[in-house]
Design a protein around this motif. Structure first.
Motif, mmCIF file in Angstrom:
data_model
loop_
_atom_site.group_PDB
_atom_site.id
_atom_site.type_symbol
_atom_site.label_atom_id
_atom_site.label_comp_id
_atom_site.label_asym_id
_atom_site.label_seq_id
_atom_site.Cartn_x
_atom_site.Cartn_y
_atom_site.Cartn_z
ATOM 1 N N GLN A 143 0.909 -1.165 -0.088
ATOM 2 C CA GLN A 143 0.082 -0.090 0.159
ATOM 3 C C GLN A 143 0.933 1.101 0.034
ATOM 4 N N ARG A 144 0.363 2.095 -0.488
ATOM 5 C CA ARG A 144 1.245 3.421 -0.822
ATOM 6 C C ARG A 144 1.544 3.987 0.882
ATOM 7 N N PHE A 145 2.719 4.082 1.091
ATOM 8 C CA PHE A 145 3.212 4.757 2.433
ATOM 9 C C PHE A 145 3.612 3.702 3.376
ATOM 10 N N GLY A 146 3.043 2.355 3.204
ATOM 11 C CA GLY A 146 3.597 1.360 4.317
ATOM 12 C C GLY A 146 5.278 1.299 3.971
ATOM 13 N N GLY A 147 5.859 0.581 4.894
ATOM 14 C CA GLY A 147 7.463 0.335 4.981
ATOM 15 C C GLY A 147 7.946 -0.119 3.677
ATOM 16 N N LEU A 148 7.020 -0.965 2.964
ATOM 17 C CA LEU A 148 7.348 -1.618 1.605
ATOM 18 C C LEU A 148 7.587 -0.710 0.615
ATOM 19 N N SER A 149 6.796 0.631 0.688
ATOM 20 C CA SER A 149 6.940 1.451 -0.131
ATOM 21 C C SER A 149 8.342 2.006 -0.362
ATOM 22 N N LEU A 150 8.795 2.357 0.863
ATOM 23 C CA LEU A 150 10.282 2.895 0.656
ATOM 24 C C LEU A 150 11.417 1.892 0.183
ATOM 25 N N LEU A 151 11.190 0.407 0.319
ATOM 26 C CA LEU A 151 11.804 -0.428 -0.331
ATOM 27 C C LEU A 151 11.748 -0.379 -1.732
ATOM 28 N N LYS A 152 10.432 -0.271 -2.329
ATOM 29 C CA LYS A 152 10.177 0.090 -3.650
ATOM 30 C C LYS A 152 10.828 1.139 -4.422
ATOM 31 N N ALA A 153 10.586 2.411 -3.572
ATOM 32 C CA ALA A 153 11.229 3.519 -4.044
ATOM 33 C C ALA A 153 12.656 3.377 -4.250
ATOM 34 N N ARG A 154 13.509 2.955 -3.258
ATOM 35 C CA ARG A 154 14.862 2.629 -3.451
ATOM 36 C C ARG A 154 15.225 1.607 -4.471
ATOM 37 N N ASN A 155 14.404 0.752 -4.983
ATOM 38 C CA ASN A 155 14.700 -0.074 -6.087
ATOM 39 C C ASN A 155 15.619 -1.053 -5.370
#
Length: 316
Positions: A41-53
């Motif tokens: 989901q947008r904003f959850g901790g996984l979003s940062l992992l995705k954003a940093r590739n």
């Protein structure tokens, strides 16, 4: 003013676009073998992992508007792992979705709240007796509403509840079709503006943890992929907590929202990962029993049996 409203409306459409959206440029993984299929989901901790590739090669990301939508994908077998709030696992268990909970987060009580318009004159949650409250059914905020009712000596029949997805809740709130909106970050941060008041958050009422759910098939068929993914997830989460300014700069474009609400949301909602244990199981069981007592789920569910501690070393 009209331009600002139009921009905000567009942001909410982006945040709530589609229950399931696969992101391009990443190799699709099958149900067994290959990389992991990750629901986020947008904003959850996984979003940062995705954003940093930073995820392992072959990871495929699928975007969900809410936790209940993500658990439906788990049920359908279209994702291997995902992150949700505290209520979706319970509704999913009641719906006989097969999954295990392998990790959680530190509590995030300030990351969800009841919002009202200052002009309406509401001074406490008790003032909402007989009023209409909007929330997403089966999400973390559903449990917050029940706890607030209990804390204020009220029953479910004392308020009128409208079940609205986040993208539906914001216009309903803005146009006074509901008297209060119970919502989580980053939708919460986006809705904060002059004239909007935080009537209550979950402090002292609900821990509002995030939970990492995984399918039993992935546990069986993809143990190495899970280990590699979770190690990266832990590393990036710790990096974000140690580098808040850089985290905002990287995450805001991924969320497709301005940096100011991103910063505000992260300041109160970003927390370290944590392992599941007996205390976490008891906490989830209490929430489940509360939903059962109010007949919001059909019968008792055993949430303790859903915990799997095999990856606790990574989360600890």
């Amino acid at each position: 003013m009209r331009r600002i409203i139009a921009v905000l409306a567009g942001l909410f459409l982006l945040l709530g676009s589609g229950a399931l959206t696969a992101c391009g440029g990443e190799r699709e993984a099958g149900a067994s073998g290959g990389g992991l299929r990750v629901g986020y989901q947008r904003f959850g901790g996984l979003s940062l992992l995705k954003a940093r590739n930073a995820a392992p090669p072959g990871t495929r990301w699928s975007l969900f508007e809410s936790g209940p939508a993500l658990t439906e994908a788990l049920k359908a077998g279209s994702v291997d792992i995902g992150q949700v709030g505290e209520a979706p696992p319970i509704f999913a268990a009641a719906g006989r979705v097969d999954f295990k909970i392998i990790g959680t987060s530190a509590p995030v009580p300030r990351g969800e709240a009841v919002l009202v318009k200052e002009s309406r004159g509401f001074r406490s949650f008790k003032d909402l007796r007989g009023r209409t409250i909007g929330l997403n059914k089966g999400s973390n905020v559903h449990w917050l509403l029940l706890r607030l009712l209990e804390a204020n000596g009220m029953a479910a029949k004392d308020v009128q509840v409208r079940y609205l997805k986040p993208a539906e809740g914001r216009p309903a709130f803005d146009n006074d079709r509901i008297d209060a909106w119970v919502i989580w970050d980053p939708y919460f941060a986006l809705a904060e503006r002059p004239g909007v008041k935080i009537l209550a958050d979950a402090s002292g009422l609900a821990n509002n943890r995030e939970y990492v759910l995984v399918s039993p098939k992935a546990l069986k068929d993809k143990p190495d992929q899970l280990t590699g993914f979770l190690r990266q997830y832990r590393q990036v989460t710790d990096w974000g907590l140690a580098n808040p300014a850089e985290r905002v700069r990287i995450l805001a474009p991924e969320l497709k929202i301005p940096e100011d609400p991103t910063r505000r949301a992260l300041a109160r909602s970003a927390q370290p990962l944590a392992p599941v244990d007996a205390a976490v199981g008891a906490e989830l069981q209490r929430i489940a029993d509360g939903f059962t007592a109010l007949e919001l789920i059909p019968g008792k569910v055993d949430m303790r049996a859903r915990l799997d501690e095999r990856y606790s070393g990574i989360f600890r």
